[in-house]
Design a protein around this motif. Structure first.
Motif, short mmCIF file in Angstrom:
data_model
loop_
_atom_site.label_atom_id
_atom_site.label_comp_id
_atom_site.label_asym_id
_atom_site.label_seq_id
_atom_site.Cartn_x
_atom_site.Cartn_y
_atom_site.Cartn_z
N GLY A 83 6.14 -43.89 -27.61
CA GLY A 83 7.57 -43.96 -27.86
C GLY A 83 8.36 -44.55 -26.72
N THR A 84 7.70 -44.85 -25.60
CA THR A 84 8.38 -45.44 -24.45
C THR A 84 7.77 -46.80 -24.15
N LEU A 85 6.55 -46.80 -23.62
CA LEU A 85 5.84 -48.08 -23.45
C LEU A 85 5.44 -48.65 -24.81
N THR A 86 5.05 -47.76 -25.70
CA THR A 86 4.67 -48.19 -27.05
C THR A 86 5.82 -47.89 -28.00
N ARG A 87 5.74 -48.45 -29.20
CA ARG A 87 6.81 -48.33 -30.16
C ARG A 87 6.94 -46.92 -30.73
N GLY A 88 5.89 -46.11 -30.60
CA GLY A 88 5.93 -44.76 -31.12
C GLY A 88 5.75 -44.69 -32.62
N ILE A 89 5.45 -45.83 -33.22
CA ILE A 89 5.19 -45.87 -34.66
C ILE A 89 3.69 -46.00 -34.84
N LEU A 90 3.03 -44.86 -34.94
CA LEU A 90 1.57 -44.84 -35.00
C LEU A 90 1.05 -45.13 -36.40
N THR A 91 -0.13 -45.69 -36.46
CA THR A 91 -0.77 -46.02 -37.73
C THR A 91 -2.14 -45.35 -37.78
N SER A 112 7.69 -55.13 -27.38
CA SER A 112 7.66 -56.56 -27.11
C SER A 112 8.04 -56.91 -25.67
N ASP A 113 8.91 -56.09 -25.06
CA ASP A 113 9.36 -56.41 -23.70
C ASP A 113 8.63 -55.60 -22.63
N THR A 114 7.61 -54.86 -23.02
CA THR A 114 6.95 -53.97 -22.07
C THR A 114 6.22 -54.75 -20.97
N ILE A 115 5.43 -55.73 -21.37
CA ILE A 115 4.63 -56.47 -20.38
C ILE A 115 5.53 -57.18 -19.36
N SER A 116 6.58 -57.87 -19.83
CA SER A 116 7.46 -58.59 -18.90
C SER A 116 8.19 -57.64 -17.97
N THR A 117 8.59 -56.47 -18.48
CA THR A 117 9.30 -55.50 -17.63
C THR A 117 8.38 -54.93 -16.56
N SER A 158 14.16 -50.17 -25.74
CA SER A 158 13.67 -51.29 -24.94
C SER A 158 13.61 -50.85 -23.49
N ILE A 159 12.42 -50.95 -22.89
CA ILE A 159 12.32 -50.50 -21.50
C ILE A 159 12.88 -51.51 -20.52
N SER A 160 13.32 -52.68 -21.00
CA SER A 160 13.98 -53.63 -20.10
C SER A 160 15.27 -53.03 -19.54
N GLY A 161 15.77 -51.96 -20.18
CA GLY A 161 16.93 -51.27 -19.65
C GLY A 161 16.70 -50.73 -18.25
N VAL A 162 15.42 -50.49 -17.89
CA VAL A 162 15.09 -50.03 -16.54
C VAL A 162 15.50 -51.08 -15.51
#
Length: 812
Positions: free
Chosen positions: A504-512, A625-630, A739-743
């Motif tokens: 839910g933070t690094l990942t979308r938290g929508i598990l399958t 989507s923005d995790t790696i760049s952040t 979006s963790i880019s908020g960090v």
């Protein structure tokens, strides 16, 4: 009346840091007041009041009597509506109140303010009630938190205009040619005396009680005292000089009424422009301005009616037309569209809304038409929640503010001491070096002393921190980052470690669900599991429950089902113990099926009946989507990145590998206590080779209830919010979009804010040093004439205001 309440006051008449000191000291002396917060920029005071000791009205009367400030109570919690009475408002106040009304008070001779419980009665119901005299909705007024500031700016503007109108004739008379010199001097002097006296009484007069009351009641020597001393000295000296002129004994300098009048006028111009700049800066980042004024409700017969948005109430349905602003929070019950939420969440792309979607007050609809069921009324919606949190940050004071307050507290006494020294030195210079008479030397010394008194300005020091905090928190809010404390703004740029929760933070938290295994496959097993977990909000339980529902499973009613944070869910059915959750809690990690699921890097979710494994599910999640760049940018900045998760080791390490995070900084199978302990360990470290040997600053980012302890333990707790109820978070910062880019925005806002604060301190020091030297005559052939010293406040304050306002356009 007993108990306590939270009181918010708008204060009119605050102009400098001395005013805020006077305000806080005056209120702090009252034993009924606790948890006091004040703000010069917001012109506000907040405190908890003990009603068993005194009332809010008595506090306001005491404050007005001892400070000359004007106070107005502001309601920021609960629901209220202002109604216009055709009869006597007192009859409404004294009459019977409808159910749900908590208070009715007169606002003025025609208006009453009704406070009510919106869950019991609505604003529209109150308007339509059979009152003793007909009632209509009062005209809307400006944001109450800005209204007092706007009134103050208007008042200062009118007084400034009066001062200018009266000063111009004095200047013309002073600089006009005098053919019949003696007669004209007396005539012009008489007219100038009259105008100067009006200015001194009507315009500068209010400074006298303020300065004296600050000295007597609050023991504060403030800027107003400098103005009183300098303008009084210039005016009295001119009156005395005019008296000598009338008696045919003119002084060598003559009278200079143009000095006292121009001095007051320039001071007023400086205060007006500074007050207007502060007000515009605060208004420019007002979140409440996003609230729309009208709404289209849908009646029971499906007819439509446009009403004032203040009259919306629970149970209403309203229509959101294309390209219009959403009036308040609600749930879509018909239609589809895309909505721009960027002004509240920072999300640049429009968000699709369909039946069941939530909409946020202040967001802008696209081309579709939506029918929405109201969930929160305008006085208590997302806009209000965010605005209150932003105001809370503006009212809080970072540690660096203590430096400014300390300097400002010594500023005026030091200036007075310097003025006395300058006065004495110029008398000595005039008598000993220039061979002037004692009276001539004294007159010359007075002009230098007056200039030093008025040119020095502590306002820039007092505004250095709060001006930046007000603008930066507003700018961050526009980008979807809500600072809940000024300390977070002050500290974030020093972050040395960023710790992320995974799901839910690094990942979308929508598990399958990608794999499911049953020991003894049966419909009963699936029904029991769905009945057990259907009420859980944990992402894993939600994913499994949705998977079972799609498979056509019907839930069995389970007794005593309860969530255990960090572990899972347990309950009973027909005497059997049911548990579902992670493999560690259920002691199933050694089971072959569980090992197989974990080895594939999946999250394992187990179900046991009476302690025996009955089912295992393997779930996967995808990174945002923005995790790696952040993460990459944080690492390039020298910040150590960590991952903590209650998830299984394989799933956690798989995500960490995708993000190139060192395995030494990754912990799986963490309980809330484990996360807290991990952060404690980081905080206890101090590597002399890194970060200057300073204590680590740890930022933790999480999204779930099980992250609450870690959020509190970290230096800065950041909560990622994906709903509208942002008030539930106890974190220091709230990210309004997933979006963790908020960090990166948090750190950038903090860094730029601190740079501007130090610029403000530097500018204030340079200005006051240079201005004092020029005013004191320390620089040969360069001095500030006393009549122009009033420009000092304008020159010192505007760069400070500009430094804060420019944050609005800073690249973050």
């Amino acid at each position: 009346m007993s108990g306590s309440e939270h009181v918010v006051l708008s204060i009119s008449g605050m102009t400098c840091t001395g005013c805020e000191t006077k305000l806080s000291r005056t209120l702090a002396t009252l034993p009924a007041i606790s948890k006091l917060k004040t703000s010069l920029v917001l012109s506000r005071a907040e405190f908890d009041l003990d009603h068993s000791i005194t009332s809010a009205d008595n506090v306001m009367k005491h404050l007005e009597r001892t400070t000359e400030f004007k106070c107005e109570r502001v309601t920021i919690e609960g629901s209220s509506v202002d109604l216009l009475c055709s009869g006597n408002p007192a009859d409404i106040v004294k009459g019977d109140w409808p159910d749900g009304v908590t208070d009715i008070k007169m606002v003025d001779k025609k208006n009453v303010r009704i406070d009510f419980d919106a869950k019991v009665v609505g604003a529209r119901d109150l308007l339509e009630k059979g009152w003793p005299s007909p009632m209509t909705l009062a005209p809307p007024h400006a944001d109450s938190t800005l209204d007092a500031g706007a009134k103050h700016v208007r008042h200062v503007g009118w007084m400034t205009l009066l001062s200018i109108v009266l000063t111009i004739p004095v200047l013309v008379l002073a600089w006009a040619p005098l053919p019949d010199k003696h007669r004209k001097e007396i005539t012009h002097g008489s007219i100038s005396l009259a105008f100067a006296t009006v200015i001194q009484v009507a315009v500068a007069g209010p400074f006298y009680p303020k300065a004296l009351k600050a000295l007597i009641f609050s023991r504060v020597i403030e800027m107003d005292l400098l103005i009183v001393l300098s303008t009084s000295a210039a005016y009295i000296f001119s009156v005395v000089a005019f008296g000598y002129l009338v008696t045919d004994k003119p002084l060598s300098t003559g009278e200079f009424f143009e000095t006292s009048t121009l001095l007051v006028t320039l001071i007023m111009i400086g205060r007006y422009i500074a007050a207007m700049a502060r007000q515009k800066a605060v208004e420019s980042i007002s979140i409440r301005s996003l609230q729309t004024s009208t709404a289209t409700i849908i009646n029971k017969d499906e007819s439509e009616k446009e009403i004032d948005a203040r009259l919306l109430q629970y149970g209403d349905k309203f229509k959101v037309s294309p390209e219009s602003r959403v009036p308040t929070d609600g749930t879509v019950i018909a239609g589809s569209s895309e909505i721009n939420e960027s002004m509240l969440t920072g999300e640049s792309h429009p968000v699709e809304k369909v039946k069941g979607s939530t909409v946020i007050a202040g967001s802008i609809n696209g081309s579709g038409v939506l029918t929405v069921r109201l969930t929160r009324i305008p006085g208590d919606n997302t806009i209000c929640t965010i605005a209150n949190m932003v105001d809370e940050a503006k009212l809080s004071k970072p540690r660096i503010q203590a430096i400014a307050d300390k300097v400002a507290s010594y500023f005026v006494p030091v200036v007075v001491a310097i003025t006395v020294m300058v006065f004495c030195i110029w008398i000595a210079v005039g008598v000993a070096i220039r061979k002037q008479s004692g009276s001539e030397a004294t007159i010359q010394a007075i002009t230098y002393a007056i200039t030093v008194l008025i040119v020095s300005c502590p306002c820039a020091i007092g505004l250095a921190v709060p001006m930046v905090i007000v603008i930066s928190t507003g700018v961050a809010a526009e980008r979807g980052v809500i600072f809940k404390s000024a300390e977070a703004v002050e500290t974030a740029y020093k972050t040395s470690h960023v710790v992320f929760d995974k799901t839910g933070t690094l990942t979308r938290g929508i598990l399958t669900v990608v794999r499911e295994e049953y020991i003894n496959p049966s419909a009963n097993t699936k029904s029991l599991l769905l009945g057990l977990i259907r009420g859980s909000k944990h992402p894993v339980s939600v994913a499994v429950a949705e998977h079972l529902k799609r498979s056509g499973v019907n839930a069995t009613s389970i007794s005593n089902a309860k969530n255990l944070v960090g572990n899972g869910v347990e309950g009973t059915f027909a005497g059997r113990s049911l548990r579902a959750g992670n493999s560690r809690w259920l002691n199933t990690s050694a089971e072959p099926l569980v090992i197989s699921v974990l080895s594939q890097g999946h999250t394992a979710f187990c179900f046991t009946i009476n302690g025996e494994l009955s089912a295992v599910f393997g779930l996967t999640d995808s990174v945002r989507s923005d995790t790696i760049s952040t993460i990459t940018e944080l690492q390039h900045s020298g910040i150590s990145v960590h991952v903590l998760s209650g998830d299984d080791k394989g799933a956690v390490h798989e995500v960490a590998a995708q993000l190139h995070i060192s395995t030494s900084n990754v912990r799986a199978k963490c309980s809330p206590a484990d996360k807290q302990a991990y952060i404690k360990d980081i905080l206890a470290q101090r590597d002399p080779t890194k970060h200057g040997g300073k204590e680590p600053v740890v930022m933790f980012i999480g999204d779930g209830t099980n992250d609450a302890v870690a959020l509190a333990q970290a230096t800065i707790g950041v909560h990622m919010n994906e709903g509208t109820d942002v008030a539930k978070s106890a974190a220091d910062v709230v990210l309004m979009r997933p979006s963790i880019s908020g960090v990166l925005t948090i750190i950038a806002v903090s860094r730029k804010s601190i740079h501007r604060i130090w610029f403000n301190f530097g500018w204030s020091a340079v200005y006051n040093l240079v201005a004092t030297l020029l005013a004191a005559g320390a620089v040969v052939h360069a001095r500030i004439p006393p009549e122009y010293a009033g420009l000092g406040e304008l020159v010192s304050v505007l760069p400070v205001v500009a430094a804060g306002v420019l944050l609005k356009w800073a690249k973050l």
